[in-house]
Design a protein around this motif. Structure first.
Motif, PDB file in Angstrom:
ATOM      1  N   GLY A 209     -23.208 -42.771-135.487  1.00  0.00           N
ATOM      2  CA  GLY A 209     -24.197 -42.701-135.411  1.00  0.00           C
ATOM      3  C   GLY A 209     -24.740 -43.313-136.538  1.00  0.00           C
ATOM      4  N   ASN A 210     -25.135 -42.913-137.621  1.00  0.00           N
ATOM      5  CA  ASN A 210     -26.211 -43.580-138.733  1.00  0.00           C
ATOM      6  C   ASN A 210     -25.239 -44.807-139.691  1.00  0.00           C
ATOM      7  N   LEU A 211     -25.655 -45.778-139.309  1.00  0.00           N
ATOM      8  CA  LEU A 211     -24.507 -47.720-140.096  1.00  0.00           C
ATOM      9  C   LEU A 211     -25.483 -47.533-140.963  1.00  0.00           C
ATOM     10  N   ASP A 212     -25.864 -46.755-141.901  1.00  0.00           N
ATOM     11  CA  ASP A 212     -26.181 -47.292-142.815  1.00  0.00           C
ATOM     12  C   ASP A 212     -25.985 -46.359-144.458  1.00  0.00           C
ATOM     13  N   ALA A 213     -25.493 -45.574-143.925  1.00  0.00           N
ATOM     14  CA  ALA A 213     -24.400 -44.683-144.687  1.00  0.00           C
ATOM     15  C   ALA A 213     -23.979 -45.846-145.268  1.00  0.00           C
ATOM     16  N   LEU A 214     -23.941 -45.117-146.903  1.00  0.00           N
ATOM     17  CA  LEU A 214     -23.465 -46.277-147.802  1.00  0.00           C
ATOM     18  C   LEU A 214     -22.106 -44.887-148.490  1.00  0.00           C
ATOM     19  N   ARG A 215     -21.023 -45.651-148.273  1.00  0.00           N
ATOM     20  CA  ARG A 215     -19.410 -44.643-149.193  1.00  0.00           C
ATOM     21  C   ARG A 215     -18.109 -45.518-149.088  1.00  0.00           C
ATOM     22  N   ASP A 216     -17.777 -44.857-150.690  1.00  0.00           N
ATOM     23  CA  ASP A 216     -17.300 -45.636-150.933  1.00  0.00           C
ATOM     24  C   ASP A 216     -15.734 -45.021-151.252  1.00  0.00           C
ATOM     25  N   TRP A 217     -15.005 -46.038-150.121  1.00  0.00           N
ATOM     26  CA  TRP A 217     -13.999 -45.645-149.146  1.00  0.00           C
ATOM     27  C   TRP A 217     -12.700 -46.174-150.368  1.00  0.00           C
ATOM     28  N   GLY A 218     -11.845 -45.161-150.670  1.00  0.00           N
ATOM     29  CA  GLY A 218     -10.416 -45.855-150.888  1.00  0.00           C
ATOM     30  C   GLY A 218      -9.074 -45.103-150.298  1.00  0.00           C
ATOM     31  N   TYR A 219      -7.900 -45.734-151.031  1.00  0.00           N
ATOM     32  CA  TYR A 219      -6.901 -45.627-149.758  1.00  0.00           C
ATOM     33  C   TYR A 219      -6.600 -43.817-150.485  1.00  0.00           C
ATOM     34  N   ALA A 220      -5.922 -43.750-149.428  1.00  0.00           N
ATOM     35  CA  ALA A 220      -6.015 -42.234-149.383  1.00  0.00           C
ATOM     36  C   ALA A 220      -3.680 -41.889-150.531  1.00  0.00           C
ATOM     37  N   GLY A 221      -3.606 -43.068-149.656  1.00  0.00           N
ATOM     38  CA  GLY A 221      -1.867 -43.376-150.267  1.00  0.00           C
ATOM     39  C   GLY A 221      -1.783 -43.515-152.265  1.00  0.00           C
ATOM     40  N   ASP A 222      -3.042 -44.441-152.624  1.00  0.00           N
ATOM     41  CA  ASP A 222      -3.520 -44.386-153.639  1.00  0.00           C
ATOM     42  C   ASP A 222      -4.099 -43.148-154.572  1.00  0.00           C
ATOM     43  N   TYR A 223      -4.903 -42.485-154.285  1.00  0.00           N
ATOM     44  CA  TYR A 223      -5.820 -41.080-154.418  1.00  0.00           C
ATOM     45  C   TYR A 223      -4.988 -39.926-154.757  1.00  0.00           C
ATOM     46  N   ILE A 224      -3.897 -39.350-154.151  1.00  0.00           N
ATOM     47  CA  ILE A 224      -2.387 -38.304-154.182  1.00  0.00           C
ATOM     48  C   ILE A 224      -1.669 -38.362-155.513  1.00  0.00           C
ATOM     49  N   LYS A 225      -1.973 -39.755-156.302  1.00  0.00           N
ATOM     50  CA  LYS A 225      -1.235 -39.961-157.440  1.00  0.00           C
ATOM     51  C   LYS A 225      -2.135 -39.532-158.569  1.00  0.00           C
ATOM     52  N   ALA A 226      -3.271 -39.985-158.365  1.00  0.00           N
ATOM     53  CA  ALA A 226      -4.132 -39.105-159.165  1.00  0.00           C
ATOM     54  C   ALA A 226      -3.872 -37.522-158.976  1.00  0.00           C
ATOM     55  N   MET A 227      -4.050 -37.438-158.159  1.00  0.00           N
ATOM     56  CA  MET A 227      -3.302 -35.566-157.798  1.00  0.00           C
ATOM     57  C   MET A 227      -2.735 -35.250-158.899  1.00  0.00           C
ATOM     58  N   TRP A 228      -1.046 -35.951-158.946  1.00  0.00           N
ATOM     59  CA  TRP A 228      -0.343 -35.829-159.359  1.00  0.00           C
ATOM     60  C   TRP A 228      -0.277 -35.359-160.951  1.00  0.00           C
ATOM     61  N   LEU A 229      -1.065 -37.214-161.603  1.00  0.00           N
ATOM     62  CA  LEU A 229      -1.500 -37.471-163.229  1.00  0.00           C
ATOM     63  C   LEU A 229      -2.093 -35.981-163.392  1.00  0.00           C
ATOM     64  N   MET A 230      -2.862 -35.770-162.570  1.00  0.00           N
ATOM     65  CA  MET A 230      -3.904 -34.854-163.276  1.00  0.00           C
ATOM     66  C   MET A 230      -2.859 -33.509-163.783  1.00  0.00           C
ATOM     67  N   LEU A 231      -2.062 -33.559-163.521  1.00  0.00           N
ATOM     68  CA  LEU A 231      -0.677 -32.371-163.636  1.00  0.00           C
ATOM     69  C   LEU A 231      -0.259 -32.454-164.581  1.00  0.00           C
ATOM     70  N   GLN A 232      -0.166 -33.505-164.941  1.00  0.00           N
ATOM     71  CA  GLN A 232       1.154 -33.557-165.717  1.00  0.00           C
ATOM     72  C   GLN A 232       0.229 -33.786-167.430  1.00  0.00           C
ATOM     73  N   GLN A 233      -0.900 -34.116-167.891  1.00  0.00           N
ATOM     74  CA  GLN A 233      -1.893 -34.464-168.846  1.00  0.00           C
ATOM     75  C   GLN A 233      -0.851 -32.861-169.941  1.00  0.00           C
ATOM     76  N   GLU A 234      -1.581 -32.947-171.341  1.00  0.00           N
ATOM     77  CA  GLU A 234      -1.488 -31.888-171.603  1.00  0.00           C
ATOM     78  C   GLU A 234      -2.483 -30.609-171.475  1.00  0.00           C
ATOM     79  N   GLN A 235      -3.289 -31.322-171.076  1.00  0.00           N
ATOM     80  CA  GLN A 235      -4.984 -30.682-171.040  1.00  0.00           C
ATOM     81  C   GLN A 235      -5.341 -30.120-169.606  1.00  0.00           C
ATOM     82  N   PRO A 236      -5.604 -29.469-169.137  1.00  0.00           N
ATOM     83  CA  PRO A 236      -6.009 -29.566-167.545  1.00  0.00           C
ATOM     84  C   PRO A 236      -7.870 -29.738-167.510  1.00  0.00           C
ATOM     85  N   ASP A 237      -8.242 -30.722-167.363  1.00  0.00           N
ATOM     86  CA  ASP A 237      -9.303 -31.248-167.232  1.00  0.00           C
ATOM     87  C   ASP A 237      -9.500 -31.324-165.596  1.00  0.00           C
TER      88      ASP A 237
END
Ligand code: GDP
Length: 323
Positions: A209-237
């Motif tokens: 389809g559209n080859l001009d679309a711009l995306r910010d692509w990262g690696y899922a293996g890095d991103y799931i660590k952020a999920m866990w870190l969010m739940l280890q904080q003192e306050q939810p955000d």
């Protein structure tokens, strides 16, 4: 020992997250939906280590029972109808599975174990027709697909349960994240799979389809660590998770094809079937808050990610041919 309940555990993110939590010593419970053709491809290697609970996101009673059984410290709500293009032909199913289901999961937690920490998988698709660039936690939403609209609901109901009931509920606004486990319909995996098949003479062209679309692509293996870190904080955000770099679909084609010495222009055919009724032209995330508050770090770059995906697809296609 901590217990976590993951919905969508057989998907790309769920499987990486389950591996990560198991490596941290968690007892992992996975919700599975009854189907006559179960697919455990992403979790085959850890299938025996996951405690499976039958349930369906659209069925509150089954979720209440799941929270009772798992008695979790943390719930990661990753299950959804996650493919944007499928949300136009199935807007109501997408609404049930991607929007209303979040309230079902939050209600199950609120009724059974309200001190459970809750992670909601929100999406950069909520920014849609972007109001500002780069997009951050305070950027207003302007979704462009029934999927994006459903994710906006999921985001706000999560914020609302935090503010209404004092629940520890976090929304992670993740930009596109990919891996060799990405579904074949998503553009990155569609391209890397095609590269492997073309290189082995199993495919002659690639319809896009559209080859001009711009995306910010990262690696899922890095991103799931952020999920866990969010739940280890003192306050939810709420946090944006992204690479802060964007590339066109055309660049993705260039990187993937040239990696195996092919020129994408020799194979790519434009096909209106893959052009969407409304497009998200550009997504670029600013994850300064996550870096500062969570100490989250990115490890895999765009080029490394695409090469990793091509390598894995080449391996898989070679094995298929031998077989
Ligand atoms: P999305 O950002 O969640 O919609 O992730 P996708 O990987 O499905 O699509 C990313 C971008 O690639 C979108 O802008 C699509 O319009 C664009 N694109 C161009 N050709 C294709 C195609 O053949 N398949 C898919 N999935 N996306 C395509």
């Amino acid at each position: 020992m901590k217990r976590a309940l993951i919905t969508g555990v057989t998907g790309q993110d769920g499987s990486y997250l389950a591996e990560f939590l198991l490596s941290k010593g968690y007892t992992v419970y996975g919700l599975r939906r009854r189907t006559s053709t179960p697919n455990y491809e992403n979790v085959q290697h850890i299938k025996e280590q996951i405690h499976w609970i039958s349930g369906d996101l659209t069925d509150l009673a089954s979720l209440i029972e799941a929270v009772r059984i798992a008695d979790p410290h943390e719930v990661y709500n990753l299950a959804a109808q996650s493919y944007v293009a499928a949300s136009w032909p199935q807007p109501l199913a997408t609404g049930q599975m991607t929007a209303i289901s979040v309230t079902n999961m939050l209600e199950a937690v609120r009724l059974v174990k309200p001190d459970t920490r809750f992670y909601q998988a929100s999406s950069s698709e909520m920014f849609g027709k972007v109001i500002e660039t780069p997009q951050k936690e305070t950027t207003p939403f302007y979704p462009r697909s029934p999927y994006g609209v459903a994710k906006v609901y999921g985001h706000w109901i999560t914020v609302n349960y935090r503010e209404s009931f004092g629940m520890f509920a976090c929304s992670g606004i993740l930009f596109n994240h990919e891996s060799p486990r990405r579904g074949l319909e998503f553009v990155t995996r569609k391209v890397t799979d095609a590269v492997a098949r073309i290189k082995h003479g199993l495919q002659q062209e690639l319809r896009m389809g559209n080859l001009d679309a711009l995306r910010d692509w990262g690696y899922a293996g890095d991103y799931i660590k952020a999920m866990w870190l969010m739940l280890q904080q003192e306050q939810p955000d709420d946090f944006v998770i992204s690479t802060g770099e964007m590339h066109t679909v055309r660049e993705l084609l260039e990187v993937a094809f040239s990696y195996v010495d092919l020129n994408y222009e020799d194979y790519v055919v434009m096909d209106p079937e893959f052009v969407r009724p409304a497009e998200v032209d550009l997504l670029l995330g600013d994850c300064t808050k996550a870096k500062q508050q969570l100490g989250w770090e990115l490890e895999v770059s765009f080029q490394q990610l695409i090469k990793m995906m091509v390598d894995e697809d080449m391996k898989r296609v070679r094995a298929e041919i031998k077989y």
